[in-house]
Motif scaffolding. Structure first.
Motif, short mmCIF file in Angstrom:
data_model
loop_
_atom_site.label_atom_id
_atom_site.label_comp_id
_atom_site.label_asym_id
_atom_site.label_seq_id
_atom_site.Cartn_x
_atom_site.Cartn_y
_atom_site.Cartn_z
N ASP A 39 -8.78 -28.97 -70.76
CA ASP A 39 -7.50 -28.73 -70.08
C ASP A 39 -7.73 -28.38 -68.61
O ASP A 39 -6.98 -28.83 -67.74
N LEU A 40 -8.76 -27.58 -68.33
CA LEU A 40 -9.08 -27.26 -66.94
C LEU A 40 -9.47 -28.51 -66.16
O LEU A 40 -9.05 -28.69 -65.01
N ASP A 41 -10.26 -29.37 -66.79
CA ASP A 41 -10.66 -30.62 -66.12
C ASP A 41 -9.44 -31.48 -65.82
O ASP A 41 -9.35 -32.09 -64.74
N ARG A 42 -8.53 -31.56 -66.77
CA ARG A 42 -7.33 -32.37 -66.57
C ARG A 42 -6.49 -31.80 -65.43
O ARG A 42 -5.96 -32.56 -64.60
N ARG A 48 -3.41 -32.19 -56.08
CA ARG A 48 -3.27 -32.99 -54.86
C ARG A 48 -4.36 -32.63 -53.86
O ARG A 48 -4.85 -33.50 -53.13
N VAL A 49 -4.68 -31.35 -53.82
CA VAL A 49 -5.74 -30.87 -52.92
C VAL A 49 -6.92 -30.43 -53.78
O VAL A 49 -6.73 -29.63 -54.71
N PRO A 50 -8.13 -30.93 -53.53
CA PRO A 50 -9.28 -30.53 -54.34
C PRO A 50 -9.50 -29.03 -54.33
O PRO A 50 -9.19 -28.33 -53.36
N ARG A 51 -10.03 -28.52 -55.45
CA ARG A 51 -10.31 -27.09 -55.57
C ARG A 51 -11.29 -26.65 -54.48
O ARG A 51 -12.31 -27.29 -54.25
N GLN A 54 -14.95 -22.07 -56.78
CA GLN A 54 -15.34 -22.26 -58.17
C GLN A 54 -14.32 -21.62 -59.11
O GLN A 54 -13.61 -20.68 -58.75
N ARG A 55 -14.26 -22.15 -60.32
CA ARG A 55 -13.38 -21.57 -61.34
C ARG A 55 -13.79 -20.13 -61.62
O ARG A 55 -14.97 -19.82 -61.70
N GLY A 56 -12.79 -19.31 -61.83
CA GLY A 56 -13.07 -17.91 -62.13
C GLY A 56 -13.05 -17.02 -60.92
O GLY A 56 -13.16 -15.79 -61.04
N GLY A 57 -12.91 -17.60 -59.72
CA GLY A 57 -12.85 -16.78 -58.52
C GLY A 57 -11.51 -16.10 -58.37
O GLY A 57 -10.53 -16.43 -59.03
#
Length: 304
Positions: A39-42, A48-51, A54-57
């Motif tokens: 789900d996170l990948d999806r 629209r704007v790249p992350r 990092q995840r979890g920040g």
């Protein structure tokens, strides 16, 4: 605030809150982690704007650990509190609780699919699932669930169940007589629809030499390849013979297993109490998920 860390040392209390045992929770958690990661990948792909980080920040939310996320949605299925109370139990507001409920429900459903606990819904899957049951003995029945009274007059008429005297939706379920797992779940339809008509619309193909137990709501339903057993109705103005009554009792004692299975599904109060959510098709997703949770519970009958 409720947390997994608090309840993991209290097995009975944990089961009361979630509906499943600790061993079942431990089995489901890796699949839930995989589904959550997907789900996170999806979600990242849809940005629209790249992350930028990092995840979890950033600041930690009310459900920082995956175990608490799984317990959150299981608790909602098991107890079905209003969202204000659900949020209070897990240290968040109603709006955030609503967001997590709708986000985690399909993830839980997907995780149960990874564990092969969900009932079959499509024709090609149904044939394979039924053929894999060793005894080829099945029980079919209808399961109705109450909903809020629709505002639309046409929907009011469609969803009004003369049997339950309230507005409902329903599904047909087929269980494996030996394991009491829900193997097949029909689509969710209005409560007014007759059980047999729904079964006819499914057009099920049973494996050769199958045995199928049914009640009088399926009078005239005789699918190919299946030998059916149904209690005999009392003739109008007449009585059943003692032999016919004994035969009806024998069939009912065999068919009672489907009632136990439906009762196991309705351990999760979200499919037992009046369903409050009006999101389209969410009632179908919830019923399928509750059946999967029941099947998971069947695999963990004794140990905790």
């Amino acid at each position: 605030m409720i947390s997994y860390h608090q309840l993991k040392t209290k097995p009975a209390l944990f089961k009361s809150f979630t509906g499943i045992r600790l061993s079942a929770f431990a089995e489901l958690l890796p699949a839930f982690r995989q589904a959550y990661q997907n789900d996170l990948d999806r979600r990242d792909e849809q940005r629209r704007v790249p992350r930028q980080r990092q995840r979890g920040g950033g600041s930690k939310g009310a459900l920082p650990r995956l175990e608490n996320k799984l317990m959150f949605i299981l608790c909602y299925f098991r107890l079905y509190p209003v969202q204000v109370l659900q949020g209070y139990l897990f240290g968040m507001g109603q709006a955030q609780a609503n967001e997590w409920i709708h986000r985690l429900t399909p993830i839980l459903n997907q995780a149960l699919g990874y564990e092969k606990q969900l009932p079959a819904r499509q024709s090609r899957d149904i044939e394979q699932v039924l053929a894999a049951c060793p005894g080829l003995e099945f029980i079919i029945d209808g399961a109705e669930r109450p909903i809020r009274r629709p505002k639309d007059p046409d929907r009011q008429q469609q969803n009004y169940s003369g049997k339950k005297k309230r507005h409902t939706v329903k599904n047909n379920v087929i269980t494996d007589k030996r394991t009491r797992k829900v193997k097949v779940l029909s689509r969710t339809v209005e409560g007014k629809k007759h059980d047999k008509k729904l079964a006819d619309e499914q057009g099920l193909d049973f494996p050769p030499s199958s045995k199928l137990w049914k009640d009088t709501g399926f009078q005239g339903y005789e699918p190919a390849n299946a030998h059916t057993f149904q209690p005999k109705k009392k003739p109008k103005g007449g009585e059943l013979t003692p032999q016919e009554k004994a035969q009806n009792m024998a069939i009912s004692s065999e068919r009672i297993g489907v009632e136990h299975s439906i009762g196991g599904v309705k351990v999760f109060r979200i499919v037992h109490q009046v369903f409050r959510n009006i999101k389209q098709d969410f009632d179908d997703l919830v019923m399928e998920t509750a059946c999967g949770l029941h099947n998971l519970r069947v695999d963990h009958p004794m140990t905790v």
